[in-house]
Design a protein around this motif. Structure first.
Motif, short mmCIF file in Angstrom:
data_model
loop_
_atom_site.label_atom_id
_atom_site.label_comp_id
_atom_site.label_asym_id
_atom_site.label_seq_id
_atom_site.Cartn_x
_atom_site.Cartn_y
_atom_site.Cartn_z
N GLU A 131 -3.06 -15.04 2.01
CA GLU A 131 -3.09 -14.37 0.69
C GLU A 131 -3.29 -12.87 0.84
N MET A 132 -4.14 -12.46 1.78
CA MET A 132 -4.35 -11.04 2.03
C MET A 132 -3.08 -10.39 2.57
N THR A 133 -2.41 -11.07 3.49
CA THR A 133 -1.17 -10.53 4.07
C THR A 133 -0.12 -10.33 2.99
N GLN A 134 0.00 -11.31 2.09
CA GLN A 134 0.96 -11.19 1.00
C GLN A 134 0.62 -10.01 0.10
N ALA A 135 -0.66 -9.82 -0.20
CA ALA A 135 -1.09 -8.71 -1.05
C ALA A 135 -0.79 -7.37 -0.38
N ILE A 136 -1.03 -7.30 0.93
CA ILE A 136 -0.76 -6.06 1.66
C ILE A 136 0.74 -5.77 1.68
N MET A 137 1.55 -6.82 1.85
CA MET A 137 3.00 -6.64 1.87
C MET A 137 3.51 -6.12 0.53
N GLN A 138 2.96 -6.64 -0.55
CA GLN A 138 3.37 -6.17 -1.88
C GLN A 138 3.03 -4.69 -2.05
N GLN A 139 1.85 -4.28 -1.59
CA GLN A 139 1.47 -2.88 -1.68
C GLN A 139 2.34 -2.02 -0.77
N ALA A 140 2.66 -2.55 0.41
CA ALA A 140 3.42 -1.78 1.40
C ALA A 140 4.83 -1.45 0.90
N ARG A 141 5.37 -2.28 0.00
CA ARG A 141 6.72 -2.01 -0.53
C ARG A 141 6.78 -0.69 -1.28
N GLN A 142 5.63 -0.17 -1.68
CA GLN A 142 5.60 1.11 -2.38
C GLN A 142 5.80 2.28 -1.41
N TYR A 143 5.79 1.98 -0.10
CA TYR A 143 5.92 3.03 0.90
C TYR A 143 7.06 2.69 1.86
N PRO A 144 8.32 2.68 1.35
CA PRO A 144 9.45 2.30 2.20
C PRO A 144 9.55 3.19 3.45
N GLY A 145 9.74 2.50 4.58
CA GLY A 145 9.83 3.22 5.84
C GLY A 145 8.49 3.47 6.49
N GLN A 146 7.39 3.23 5.76
CA GLN A 146 6.06 3.47 6.30
C GLN A 146 5.19 2.22 6.23
N GLU A 147 5.85 1.07 6.18
CA GLU A 147 5.11 -0.18 6.03
C GLU A 147 4.12 -0.41 7.17
N ARG A 148 4.55 -0.13 8.41
CA ARG A 148 3.67 -0.36 9.55
C ARG A 148 2.41 0.52 9.46
N GLN A 149 2.61 1.80 9.11
CA GLN A 149 1.47 2.71 8.98
C GLN A 149 0.52 2.24 7.88
N PHE A 150 1.09 1.70 6.78
CA PHE A 150 0.25 1.21 5.68
C PHE A 150 -0.58 0.01 6.15
N PHE A 151 0.06 -0.91 6.90
CA PHE A 151 -0.66 -2.07 7.42
C PHE A 151 -1.83 -1.62 8.29
N GLU A 152 -1.58 -0.67 9.18
CA GLU A 152 -2.63 -0.18 10.08
C GLU A 152 -3.75 0.49 9.29
N PHE A 153 -3.37 1.23 8.24
CA PHE A 153 -4.38 1.89 7.40
C PHE A 153 -5.29 0.86 6.74
N ILE A 154 -4.70 -0.21 6.22
CA ILE A 154 -5.49 -1.26 5.56
C ILE A 154 -6.41 -1.95 6.58
N GLN A 155 -5.89 -2.22 7.77
CA GLN A 155 -6.68 -2.91 8.79
C GLN A 155 -7.92 -2.11 9.19
N GLN A 156 -7.83 -0.78 9.10
CA GLN A 156 -8.94 0.08 9.52
C GLN A 156 -9.83 0.51 8.37
N ASN A 157 -9.51 0.07 7.15
CA ASN A 157 -10.24 0.54 5.97
C ASN A 157 -10.83 -0.65 5.22
N ALA A 158 -12.12 -0.90 5.42
CA ALA A 158 -12.77 -2.06 4.79
C ALA A 158 -12.78 -1.95 3.27
N GLN A 159 -12.92 -0.72 2.77
CA GLN A 159 -12.96 -0.53 1.31
C GLN A 159 -11.62 -0.91 0.67
N MET A 160 -10.52 -0.52 1.31
CA MET A 160 -9.19 -0.89 0.78
C MET A 160 -8.98 -2.39 0.86
#
Length: 460
Positions: A388-417
């Motif tokens: 469920e978390m992965t799906q939520a992150i993927m939905q958010q990542a679609r807002q940053y086309p071409g930068q999905e990998r960077q968004f995933f890494e940002f979420i993984q390192q940010n407990a607040q997000m």
């Protein structure tokens, strides 16, 4: 939950030497005086130095053979600070474990004997607001209405018409017709800067939709009003930030020949249109549209029923709220509403925004419901899965086309997000539990009735 009376405040012994004395117990507010004796600190320091001694090397001594007195002189002050912190953390953790209190926010901890010197006891004051005890809630008597909307033929036809307009084609206008905004002009063009043609500046039979902003700013507007067979000089200036540095900011001339002017024409609503959108035929496309519309209606109806459920829960329970949580929420609400009313202010360089009674009232409702839903979810052992978390992150990542990998890494390192993404999923799962236990009846309504119900939510 209030303290008081003539009794002396309780003095709690932790370990052999540490003392914790309650100094405030008023509503949800708590305060404690913690004393860590000099003897206990010295014992902790000695233990740390003994543990480190086998690995320590100093000039003039072999590894592991540095005398304790030398270790204390060299490392004592730093180790003393670590021992103090560990002692205070240990006292806090033991207190919360024994008392069962859960602090609403990070406890405020400060040392009260600022003139402390080695050999003195350490006196610390800890204060916090405890989370309240949440009463059990029986939602079986809550009556909820689930709105059902079927996809009507009219809505399906409207959606088909919109699809046909996006799949538009173009058909030739009369030879004497002037090009209008939205028309397609078929052009030959040659571009030059300072009289010199440049690479990529020419094209033949290029289909350009006027108003599409696919060419340099100012280019398409100059072709409005042209006719088939007409030659037109188009003068433009390349943007300063243009990708090709040798053209950036330069004035250019494009010699254009208009070969054809075509008017937009919506695609026919038939099997061919259906195939363009991946359906086998028109009936299959209609079925897909009906399913999509009803899924949208279901989502909207859920929001209406969720609000009704939250309203019912808010009326079912009452308990003390941590003032700090209410105050923080009220300030956030006031700040958000101020920016909605002043959209021209994009930053936060503005006067301090004071929360009103209305903001505070709304904050109390949100905090109460948030604590209640968290407690209900905890008791029901509700969990947000990795999927469920992965799906939520993927939905958010679609807002940053071409930068999905960077968004995933940002979420993984940010407990607040991560918490911001997890919280609404958790809440919806608890709301599903409420729906399961409540008395839910279904009511079929029109799309317009559902729309009015959704708009009513936005007005509240």
């Amino acid at each position: 939950m209030t303290g008081g009376g003539a009794c002396a405040p309780p003095r709690i012994s932790m370990g052999n030497m540490m003392q914790v004395t309650e100094t405030l117990n008023e509503g949800l507010k708590r305060a404690y005086a913690i004393t860590i004796t000099a003897a206990e600190l010295s014992e902790k320091v000695d233990a740390k130095l003994l543990e480190a001694q086998p690995e320590v090397e100093l000039k003039g001594f072999r590894k592991g053979k540095v005398p304790m007195a030398m270790l204390k002189k060299q490392f004592g002050p730093r180790v003393m600070g670590e021992a103090m912190q560990e002692a205070v953390d240990g006292a806090m953790n033991e207190h919360f474990e024994k008392s069962g209190d859960r602090p609403a926010l990070q406890p405020d901890v400060k040392m009260t004997n600022e003139d402390w010197k080695e050999g003195d006891d350490v006196n610390v004051e800890m204060s916090y607001e405890a989370l309240p005890e949440i009463p059990e809630v029986d939602v079986s008597g809550v009556a909820l209405e689930k709105l059902i909307v079927k996809a009507e033929d009219e809505a399906v036809t409207e959606a088909l018409t919109n699809l046909a307009s996006t799949a538009q084609d173009f058909e030739a206008r009369d030879e004497a017709a002037a090009a209008e905004d939205g028309d397609q002009v078929v052009i030959d063009f040659v571009g030059s800067v300072d009289g010199e043609e440049f690479e990529g500046g020419a094209g033949e039979a290029y289909p350009l939709v006027l108003g599409s902003n696919s060419f340099i700013p100012g280019f398409e507007e100059q072709l409005v009003g042209t006719k088939a067979g007409e030659e037109k000089d188009v003068n433009v200036t390349f943007p300063a930030e243009y990708g090709a540095e040798h053209l950036a900011g330069k004035e250019a001339l494009f010699k254009c020949t208009v070969k054809e002017v075509k008017a937009p024409k919506a695609a026919e609503i038939d099997d061919e249109l259906a195939k363009k959108f991946g359906a086998e035929d028109l009936e299959a496309l209609k079925g897909q549209i009906s399913e999509r519309l009803e899924a949208e209606y279901t989502g909207a109806a859920r929001q209406v029923m969720k609000r009704a459920a939250l309203d019912a829960l808010a009326d079912l329970v009452s308990f003390d709220l941590p003032p700090s949580l209410v105050e923080a929420e009220a300030k956030q609400i006031a700040h958000q509403l101020w920016h909605e009313e002043n959209p021209e202010v994009t930053g936060h360089d503005h006067p301090e925004i004071e929360a009103t009674e209305e903001h505070t009232s709304l904050a109390e409702r949100r905090v109460r419901l948030g604590l209640l839903l968290a407690d209900m979810g905890q008791k029901a052992e509700v969990e947000v899965t990795d999927a469920e978390m992965t799906q939520a992150i993927m939905q958010q990542a679609r807002q940053y086309p071409g930068q999905e990998r960077q968004f995933f890494e940002f979420i993984q390192q940010n407990a607040q997000m991560q918490q911001q993404l997890r919280a609404p999923i958790f809440e919806d799962k608890v709301i599903d539990l409420v729906f399961e236990k409540a008395n839910v009846s279904e009511k079929e309504v029109s799309k317009d009735d559902l729309q009015k119900a959704v708009e009513a939510l936005e007005d509240e």
